[in-house]
Design a protein around this motif. Structure first.
Motif, PDB file in Angstrom:
ATOM      1  N   GLY A 204      -1.125   6.023 -11.614  1.00  0.00           N
ATOM      2  CA  GLY A 204      -0.729   7.358 -11.379  1.00  0.00           C
ATOM      3  C   GLY A 204       0.718   7.576 -12.102  1.00  0.00           C
ATOM      4  O   GLY A 204       1.371   6.574 -12.699  1.00  0.00           O
ATOM      5  N   LYS A 205       1.303   8.665 -11.938  1.00  0.00           N
ATOM      6  CA  LYS A 205       2.418   9.152 -12.595  1.00  0.00           C
ATOM      7  C   LYS A 205       3.389   9.764 -11.671  1.00  0.00           C
ATOM      8  O   LYS A 205       4.400  10.347 -12.128  1.00  0.00           O
ATOM      9  CB  LYS A 205       1.947  10.396 -13.859  1.00  0.00           C
ATOM     10  CG  LYS A 205       1.019   9.585 -14.847  1.00  0.00           C
ATOM     11  CD  LYS A 205       1.577   8.465 -15.694  1.00  0.00           C
ATOM     12  CE  LYS A 205       0.756   8.018 -16.591  1.00  0.00           C
ATOM     13  NZ  LYS A 205       1.228   6.774 -17.106  1.00  0.00           N
ATOM     14  N   ARG A 206       3.585   9.324 -10.521  1.00  0.00           N
ATOM     15  CA  ARG A 206       4.216  10.025  -9.450  1.00  0.00           C
ATOM     16  C   ARG A 206       5.639   9.562  -9.293  1.00  0.00           C
ATOM     17  O   ARG A 206       5.653   8.155 -10.115  1.00  0.00           O
ATOM     18  CB  ARG A 206       3.607   9.795  -8.092  1.00  0.00           C
ATOM     19  CG  ARG A 206       2.829  11.136  -7.638  1.00  0.00           C
ATOM     20  CD  ARG A 206       2.661  11.154  -6.106  1.00  0.00           C
ATOM     21  NE  ARG A 206       1.458  11.834  -5.970  1.00  0.00           N
ATOM     22  CZ  ARG A 206       0.538  11.383  -5.086  1.00  0.00           C
ATOM     23  NH1 ARG A 206       0.748  10.472  -3.957  1.00  0.00           N
ATOM     24  NH2 ARG A 206      -0.665  12.016  -4.783  1.00  0.00           N
TER      25      ARG A 206
ATOM     26  N   SER B 176       3.127   6.024  -2.845  1.00  0.00           N
ATOM     27  CA  SER B 176       4.636   6.682  -3.278  1.00  0.00           C
ATOM     28  C   SER B 176       4.096   6.942  -5.046  1.00  0.00           C
ATOM     29  O   SER B 176       5.094   7.763  -5.258  1.00  0.00           O
ATOM     30  CB  SER B 176       5.504   6.118  -2.903  1.00  0.00           C
ATOM     31  OG  SER B 176       5.928   4.830  -3.616  1.00  0.00           O
ATOM     32  N   LEU B 177       3.465   5.930  -5.565  1.00  0.00           N
ATOM     33  CA  LEU B 177       3.644   5.995  -6.834  1.00  0.00           C
ATOM     34  C   LEU B 177       2.317   6.802  -7.650  1.00  0.00           C
ATOM     35  O   LEU B 177       2.067   7.016  -8.868  1.00  0.00           O
ATOM     36  CB  LEU B 177       3.784   4.663  -7.866  1.00  0.00           C
ATOM     37  CG  LEU B 177       4.984   4.051  -7.556  1.00  0.00           C
ATOM     38  CD1 LEU B 177       4.858   2.530  -8.002  1.00  0.00           C
ATOM     39  CD2 LEU B 177       6.042   4.832  -8.627  1.00  0.00           C
ATOM     40  N   GLY B 178       1.388   7.159  -6.504  1.00  0.00           N
ATOM     41  CA  GLY B 178       0.171   7.873  -7.066  1.00  0.00           C
ATOM     42  C   GLY B 178      -0.992   7.047  -7.268  1.00  0.00           C
ATOM     43  O   GLY B 178      -1.950   7.457  -7.818  1.00  0.00           O
TER      44      GLY B 178
ATOM     45  N   ASN C 182      -9.243   3.212   2.817  1.00  0.00           N
ATOM     46  CA  ASN C 182      -9.191   4.578   3.479  1.00  0.00           C
ATOM     47  C   ASN C 182      -9.699   5.650   2.448  1.00  0.00           C
ATOM     48  O   ASN C 182     -10.026   5.312   1.520  1.00  0.00           O
ATOM     49  CB  ASN C 182      -7.777   5.017   3.853  1.00  0.00           C
ATOM     50  CG  ASN C 182      -6.689   5.127   2.562  1.00  0.00           C
ATOM     51  OD1 ASN C 182      -7.182   5.406   1.601  1.00  0.00           O
ATOM     52  ND2 ASN C 182      -5.311   4.854   3.149  1.00  0.00           N
ATOM     53  N   GLU C 183     -10.065   6.622   2.881  1.00  0.00           N
ATOM     54  CA  GLU C 183     -10.718   7.911   2.242  1.00  0.00           C
ATOM     55  C   GLU C 183      -9.873   7.992   0.908  1.00  0.00           C
ATOM     56  O   GLU C 183     -10.797   8.413  -0.297  1.00  0.00           O
ATOM     57  CB  GLU C 183     -10.579   9.192   3.059  1.00  0.00           C
ATOM     58  CG  GLU C 183     -11.440  10.167   2.251  1.00  0.00           C
ATOM     59  CD  GLU C 183     -11.759  11.501   3.270  1.00  0.00           C
ATOM     60  OE1 GLU C 183     -12.463  12.482   2.787  1.00  0.00           O
ATOM     61  OE2 GLU C 183     -11.157  11.354   4.390  1.00  0.00           O
ATOM     62  N   ARG C 184      -8.565   8.119   0.799  1.00  0.00           N
ATOM     63  CA  ARG C 184      -8.059   8.426  -0.464  1.00  0.00           C
ATOM     64  C   ARG C 184      -8.112   7.122  -1.367  1.00  0.00           C
ATOM     65  O   ARG C 184      -8.343   7.434  -2.581  1.00  0.00           O
ATOM     66  CB  ARG C 184      -6.472   8.818  -0.053  1.00  0.00           C
ATOM     67  CG  ARG C 184      -5.586   9.030  -1.404  1.00  0.00           C
ATOM     68  CD  ARG C 184      -4.185   9.333  -0.872  1.00  0.00           C
ATOM     69  NE  ARG C 184      -3.275   9.345  -2.065  1.00  0.00           N
ATOM     70  CZ  ARG C 184      -2.100   9.715  -1.717  1.00  0.00           C
ATOM     71  NH1 ARG C 184      -1.576   9.973  -0.575  1.00  0.00           N
ATOM     72  NH2 ARG C 184      -1.375   9.547  -2.964  1.00  0.00           N
ATOM     73  N   SER C 185      -7.935   5.890  -0.963  1.00  0.00           N
ATOM     74  CA  SER C 185      -7.688   4.912  -1.686  1.00  0.00           C
ATOM     75  C   SER C 185      -9.494   4.629  -2.348  1.00  0.00           C
ATOM     76  O   SER C 185      -9.369   4.128  -3.543  1.00  0.00           O
ATOM     77  CB  SER C 185      -7.306   3.682  -0.977  1.00  0.00           C
ATOM     78  OG  SER C 185      -8.190   3.301   0.116  1.00  0.00           O
ATOM     79  N   ALA C 186     -10.430   4.623  -1.436  1.00  0.00           N
ATOM     80  CA  ALA C 186     -11.607   4.690  -2.006  1.00  0.00           C
ATOM     81  C   ALA C 186     -11.864   5.660  -2.940  1.00  0.00           C
ATOM     82  O   ALA C 186     -12.656   5.523  -3.937  1.00  0.00           O
ATOM     83  CB  ALA C 186     -12.744   4.855  -0.605  1.00  0.00           C
TER      84      ALA C 186
ATOM     85  N   GLY D 279       0.815  -1.065  -0.141  1.00  0.00           N
ATOM     86  CA  GLY D 279       0.001  -0.050   0.193  1.00  0.00           C
ATOM     87  C   GLY D 279       0.842   1.201   0.120  1.00  0.00           C
ATOM     88  O   GLY D 279       0.661   2.176  -0.488  1.00  0.00           O
ATOM     89  N   ARG D 280       2.038   1.167   0.747  1.00  0.00           N
ATOM     90  CA  ARG D 280       2.841   2.374   0.851  1.00  0.00           C
ATOM     91  C   ARG D 280       3.473   2.756  -0.573  1.00  0.00           C
ATOM     92  O   ARG D 280       3.759   3.870  -0.954  1.00  0.00           O
ATOM     93  CB  ARG D 280       3.859   2.081   1.971  1.00  0.00           C
ATOM     94  CG  ARG D 280       3.222   2.464   3.297  1.00  0.00           C
ATOM     95  CD  ARG D 280       4.559   2.137   4.456  1.00  0.00           C
ATOM     96  NE  ARG D 280       3.735   2.117   5.852  1.00  0.00           N
ATOM     97  CZ  ARG D 280       3.987   3.173   6.738  1.00  0.00           C
ATOM     98  NH1 ARG D 280       4.971   4.323   6.231  1.00  0.00           N
ATOM     99  NH2 ARG D 280       3.407   3.340   7.818  1.00  0.00           N
ATOM    100  N   LEU D 281       3.945   1.603  -1.282  1.00  0.00           N
ATOM    101  CA  LEU D 281       4.409   1.808  -2.469  1.00  0.00           C
ATOM    102  C   LEU D 281       3.586   2.341  -3.419  1.00  0.00           C
ATOM    103  O   LEU D 281       3.771   3.107  -4.264  1.00  0.00           O
ATOM    104  CB  LEU D 281       4.957   0.301  -2.887  1.00  0.00           C
ATOM    105  CG  LEU D 281       5.426   0.224  -4.442  1.00  0.00           C
ATOM    106  CD1 LEU D 281       6.776   1.027  -4.555  1.00  0.00           C
ATOM    107  CD2 LEU D 281       5.732  -1.275  -4.811  1.00  0.00           C
TER     108      LEU D 281
END
Length: 349
Positions: free
Chosen positions: A139-141, A133-135, A277-281, A128-130
């Motif tokens: 994602g394009k982070r 970190s990549l968005g 969590n709020e962000r992942s949902a 999840g942390r990985l």
């Protein structure tokens, strides 16, 4: 009386004044001026671990920690460094710290096989942390905190090592990436222990599991059984075929509806309503709402407030086992697998 040997008309190796040259084995590639032996492959499909319930026994088996991240191949070439995902996508720019460390390694040409991970506060790899970190998926982070845990060496200074046994490959890898480092490329160390004992210790420390590798095996792409994975907690990829709406949950997602493969078809294996969590949902809901269809891909039974989607998203799900009617027990959402990682959907035998 025997006759003396006849004097040859010219030296056996040609004219005496001519320099002696061996014939080259093959034409050299001008793009790879340092390579005199084996051309560097543009890409090697990875060797994959076969899931087993128990560790194997025997002196030929070597054990490592199972890392929870993205499989990467790091190509070090005269022209620079390339970082490829399991699906063959170039993610060099997404992992700048790993790429910079690869340029510092004392080697002209090499292909490292490993897993990009991000560690939690306890030193455990956290998928999840990985992803964060990549968005997230798609994602394009750029991930500056990701570390490559290198566990194999497939090419080294002009030599293709895929036909060489694992013990020799590991010997060369340990000379290139020494143990105990804190850099962006670290050695995934072999652990000298009985497999059953190591698995118990790994589970007690909250790790995902262990990997067993046949020391005598060559590197073979695919899931051939030379590498085995033994997990503490089951975690696999399942296709998302829909979700149940809820006004009381993050992103309005009450439960994800999941499917596995059985042959060439999808079959419903239940749902998951925890792990968000709020962000992942919110990111997940945004992805799913682009894939809405009017009829379900699989029979999910009667569902209230269900929204069905095309089965293009693969969720990594942690679960405690299976019920008698082939549904997931104690399932928890870990994240979306990225298409670049070539994610596999769990196959029911």
């Amino acid at each position: 009386m025997t006759k003396p040997p006849r004097k040859p008309s010219q030296p056996l190796l040609g004219k005496a004044e001519a320099p002696i040259r061996s014939r080259p084995r093959r034409r050299r590639d001008p793009a790879q001026p340092n390579l005199t032996l084996d051309p560097m492959p543009a890409r090697i499909d990875p060797c994959l671990a076969l899931l087993k319930p128990r560790p194997p026994r025997g002196p030929q088996w070597a054990f490592e920690v199972k890392w929870d991240g993205y499989r990467l191949a790091v190509h070090i070439e005269p022209s620079g460094v390339r970082i490829l995902t399991r699906g063959g996508h170039d993610w060099t720019d997404r992992f700048p710290a790993i790429a910079a460390e690869a340029r510092r390694l004392p080697v002209a040409t090499a292909i490292l096989d490993g897993e990009a991970v991000v560690f939690d506060a306890h030193g455990r790899s956290d998928f999840g942390r990985l992803q964060q970190s990549l968005g997230g998926r798609g994602g394009k982070r750029v991930s500056r905190e990701a570390v490559l845990m290198a566990f194999d060496l497939l090419y080294f200074d002009g030599r293709d090592l895929t036909g060489t046994e694992l013990g020799a490959r590991r010997h060369l890898l340990e000379g290139l990436v020494p143990a105990g480092g804190e850099e962006a490329i670290r050695l995934s160390e072999e652990i000298e222990a009985d497999g059953d004992v190591l698995l118990r210790i790994a589970c007690e420390h909250g790790l995902e599991g262990i990997i067993a590798k046949d020391r005598n095996s060559t590197y073979r792409s695919g899931r051939g059984g030379e590498w085995l994975k033994i997990k503490c907690i089951q975690s696999d990829g399942f296709a998302i075929v829909g979700y149940e709406k809820s006004t009381a949950s993050f992103g309005g997602i009450g439960r994800l509806l999941l499917a596995a493969r059985k042959g060439n078809e999808f079959v419903y294996v239940g749902g998951v309503g925890t792990g968000f969590n709020e962000r992942s949902a919110a990111e997940l809901r945004e992805q799913m709402d682009k894939l809405i269809i009017s009829k379900p891909t699989v029979d999910t039974g009667r569902k209230r407030n269900a929204v069905f989607v095309r089965p293009e998203l693969v969720a990594e799900i942690q679960y405690g086992g299976w019920t008698h009617d082939a549904k997931l027990r104690h399932a928890s959402y870990k994240g979306l697998r990225d298409a670049a990682d070539n994610p596999a959907v769990y196959q029911i035998e």
